[in-house]
Design a protein around this motif. Structure first.
Motif, mmCIF file in Angstrom:
data_model
loop_
_atom_site.group_PDB
_atom_site.id
_atom_site.type_symbol
_atom_site.label_atom_id
_atom_site.label_comp_id
_atom_site.label_asym_id
_atom_site.label_seq_id
_atom_site.Cartn_x
_atom_site.Cartn_y
_atom_site.Cartn_z
ATOM 1 N N ILE A 207 32.759 34.675 -6.683
ATOM 2 C CA ILE A 207 31.538 33.848 -6.658
ATOM 3 C C ILE A 207 30.495 34.571 -5.796
ATOM 4 N N GLU A 208 29.269 34.055 -5.848
ATOM 5 C CA GLU A 208 28.238 34.521 -4.915
ATOM 6 C C GLU A 208 28.127 33.485 -3.821
ATOM 7 N N LEU A 209 28.315 33.910 -2.592
ATOM 8 C CA LEU A 209 28.218 32.989 -1.466
ATOM 9 C C LEU A 209 26.919 33.262 -0.715
ATOM 10 N N ALA A 210 26.101 32.215 -0.596
ATOM 11 C CA ALA A 210 24.818 32.361 0.098
ATOM 12 C C ALA A 210 24.951 31.819 1.519
ATOM 13 N N TYR A 211 24.253 32.448 2.440
ATOM 14 C CA TYR A 211 24.293 31.950 3.823
ATOM 15 C C TYR A 211 22.985 32.286 4.517
ATOM 16 N N ALA A 212 22.637 31.442 5.482
ATOM 17 C CA ALA A 212 21.489 31.717 6.347
ATOM 18 C C ALA A 212 22.038 32.146 7.707
ATOM 19 N N ARG A 213 21.258 32.934 8.430
ATOM 20 C CA ARG A 213 21.708 33.400 9.742
ATOM 21 C C ARG A 213 20.529 33.353 10.709
ATOM 22 N N HIS A 214 20.746 32.781 11.870
ATOM 23 C CA HIS A 214 19.659 32.647 12.854
ATOM 24 C C HIS A 214 20.207 32.891 14.256
ATOM 25 N N GLY A 215 19.361 33.425 15.121
ATOM 26 C CA GLY A 215 19.669 33.470 16.550
ATOM 27 C C GLY A 215 20.564 34.617 16.943
ATOM 28 N N ARG A 216 20.950 34.591 18.221
ATOM 29 C CA ARG A 216 21.847 35.615 18.721
ATOM 30 C C ARG A 216 22.755 35.023 19.794
ATOM 31 N N GLY A 217 23.925 35.620 19.930
ATOM 32 C CA GLY A 217 24.905 35.127 20.896
ATOM 33 C C GLY A 217 26.266 35.054 20.234
ATOM 34 N N MET A 218 27.057 34.117 20.701
ATOM 35 C CA MET A 218 28.406 33.953 20.145
ATOM 36 C C MET A 218 28.311 33.438 18.694
ATOM 37 N N PRO A 219 29.047 34.037 17.756
ATOM 38 C CA PRO A 219 28.986 33.546 16.372
ATOM 39 C C PRO A 219 29.484 32.102 16.253
ATOM 40 N N ASP B 143 17.277 21.339 11.345
ATOM 41 C CA ASP B 143 16.675 20.798 12.573
ATOM 42 C C ASP B 143 17.425 21.211 13.838
ATOM 43 N N VAL B 144 18.704 21.474 13.691
ATOM 44 C CA VAL B 144 19.527 21.775 14.866
ATOM 45 C C VAL B 144 19.383 23.260 15.277
ATOM 46 N N VAL B 145 18.926 24.082 14.329
ATOM 47 C CA VAL B 145 18.828 25.529 14.583
ATOM 48 C C VAL B 145 17.999 25.852 15.836
ATOM 49 N N PRO B 146 16.787 25.275 15.991
ATOM 50 C CA PRO B 146 15.987 25.640 17.179
ATOM 51 C C PRO B 146 16.678 25.321 18.506
ATOM 52 N N PHE B 147 17.583 24.348 18.501
ATOM 53 C CA PHE B 147 18.278 23.974 19.741
ATOM 54 C C PHE B 147 19.482 24.882 20.023
ATOM 55 N N LEU B 148 19.879 25.668 19.035
ATOM 56 C CA LEU B 148 21.111 26.465 19.181
ATOM 57 C C LEU B 148 20.889 27.969 19.105
ATOM 58 N N GLU B 149 19.719 28.392 18.593
ATOM 59 C CA GLU B 149 19.591 29.816 18.254
ATOM 60 C C GLU B 149 19.481 30.733 19.473
ATOM 61 N N ASP B 150 19.226 30.154 20.672
ATOM 62 C CA ASP B 150 19.226 31.007 21.866
ATOM 63 C C ASP B 150 20.643 31.198 22.402
ATOM 64 N N THR B 151 21.567 30.400 21.925
ATOM 65 C CA THR B 151 22.935 30.433 22.444
ATOM 66 C C THR B 151 23.895 31.090 21.455
ATOM 67 N N PHE B 152 23.623 30.866 20.169
ATOM 68 C CA PHE B 152 24.597 31.291 19.149
ATOM 69 C C PHE B 152 23.964 32.201 18.100
ATOM 70 N N ASP B 153 24.812 33.044 17.534
ATOM 71 C CA ASP B 153 24.539 33.745 16.273
ATOM 72 C C ASP B 153 24.999 32.736 15.209
#
Ligand code: MLT
Length: 254
Positions: A9-21, A37-47
Motif C-alpha cells: 500500500i501507499e502510506l501517507a504521513y505528516a511530520r512536524h517538529g524536532r526531538g524525541m520521535p 491542533d495539538v501539533v503546535p503544543f508538541l513540536e518543540d518537544t517531539f519529532d
C-alpha cells in the motif's frame, strides 16, 4: 504529506517538529488531521510522526480484509523507512487498538505509550455483531448512516461535531468496512497492558459517550503505574476539546 510504499500500500504521513520521535495514531473513521491542533503544543518537544492508517486520509488500501496486525505492520515499515528504531507511541480510540497491537508485536521499539479515549478490552459479542452489521450497511448504502450515528457521540460541541463530520465524510467506504472488521476481531489486551514496563499515560474525557471513562479507570487498575488524566466536560476527542491538557499529558512520555 510524504508517502512511502509498505506492505503493498501507499502510506501517507505528516511530520512536524524536532526531538524525541512520537507517533500519534488517529481513531475511526478519521485521519491524521485530528492531530492538527495539538501539533503546535508538541513540536518543540517531539519529532511528531502522524500517519494516515491504511485506507484513511491519503493512505491507500488494497483489500477490505485488514487486521490490527496489518495496521501495526504498516507503522513498523514506516519507522524502518525513517530509520527510527525506538519511539514513543500513542493512539486515539481505534488508533489505541493499533498501538496496543504494535507494542505486542514490537515491544523493543516502544519506550513510552499512550492511550487517548481508547480501551484495552476486546469487543463484547453484541458490539462485535454491531460492527459486522455496520460493515454490511456501509457496503450496501455507503457511509452516511455511520457518520450520522457517530457524530453526536464524538462530542457535544457543535464546532467539533461539524469538523469530525467533515473528516469522516472524506474517508472511503472501503476504509470503514476494513476497520470495522479489524476492530471486531481485535484481541483483548488486558494482560499485555498490565505487563508494560515503559511509561504509560491514559487520557480520557469524563463525557466520552463512545468509550466511557470507566474503561480508562479499569486500564489504570490493570497497570497502577500508568498516569491517568481525566478531562472534565470532554468527550471522545480530547485532542480537539482539551488540546493543551492532551499535549501536556503526552509530554509525560518524554
Ligand atoms: C474510534 O473512535 O476509533 C472508534 O469509535 C472506537 C470504537 O468504536 O471502539
Amino acid at each position: 504529506m510524504e508517502k512511502i510504499k509498505v506492505n503493498n500500500i501507499e502510506l501517507a504521513y505528516a511530520r512536524h517538529g524536532r526531538g524525541m520521535p512520537l507517533v500519534l495514531l488517529h481513531g475511526f473513521p478519521l485521519d491524521h488531521h485530528l492531530w492538527d491542533d495539538v501539533v503546535p503544543f508538541l513540536e518543540d518537544t517531539f519529532d511528531l510522526i502522524l500517519p494516515d492508517l491504511r485506507g484513511f486520509g491519503e493512505s491507500t488500501i488494497t483489500e477490505t480484509s485488514v487486521t490490527m496486525e496489518d495496521y501495526a505492520s504498516d507503522i513498523a515499515g514506516l519507522l524502518d523507512h525513517l530509520g527510527l528504531q525506538k519511539i514513543a507511541l500513542a493512539g486515539h480510540s481505534m488508533g489505541g487498538y493499533v498501538a496496543l497491537t504494535f507494542i505486542r508485536l514490537y515491544p523493543e521499539r516502544v519506550h513510552g505509550f499512550g492511550l487517548i479515549a481508547s480501551q484495552i478490552f476486546a469487543d463484547t459479542p453484541e458490539r462485535r455483531e454491531g460492527r459486522y452489521k455496520s460493515a454490511v450497511e456501509v457496503a450496501e448504502n455507503g457511509i452516511s448512516g455511520v457518520v450520522e450515528a457517530m457524530t453526536p457521540k464524538f462530542t457535544s460541541d457543535e464546532r467539533w461535531q461539524s469538523y469530525a463530520r467533515e473528516v469522516m465524510n472524506r474517508q472511503p467506504a472501503t476504509a470503514y468496512i476494513a476497520a470495522l472488521k479489524a476492530m471486531a476481531e481485535r484481541p483483548d489486551s488486558t494482560s499485555l497492558f498490565a505487563s508494560l514496563k515503559v511509561p504509560v499515560v491514559i487520557i480520557h474525557g469524563l463525557a466520552d459517550a463512545l468509550i466511557p471513562v470507566e474503561r480508562a479507570r479499569e486500564a489504570k487498575r490493570a497497570l497502577p503505574s500508568a498516569h491517568l488524566i481525566e478531562l472534565e466536560g470532554v468527550g471522545h476527542l480530547p485532542m480537539l476539546e482539551a488540546t493543551k491538557q492532551t499535549a501536556e499529558g503526552l509530554k509525560k512520555l518524554v
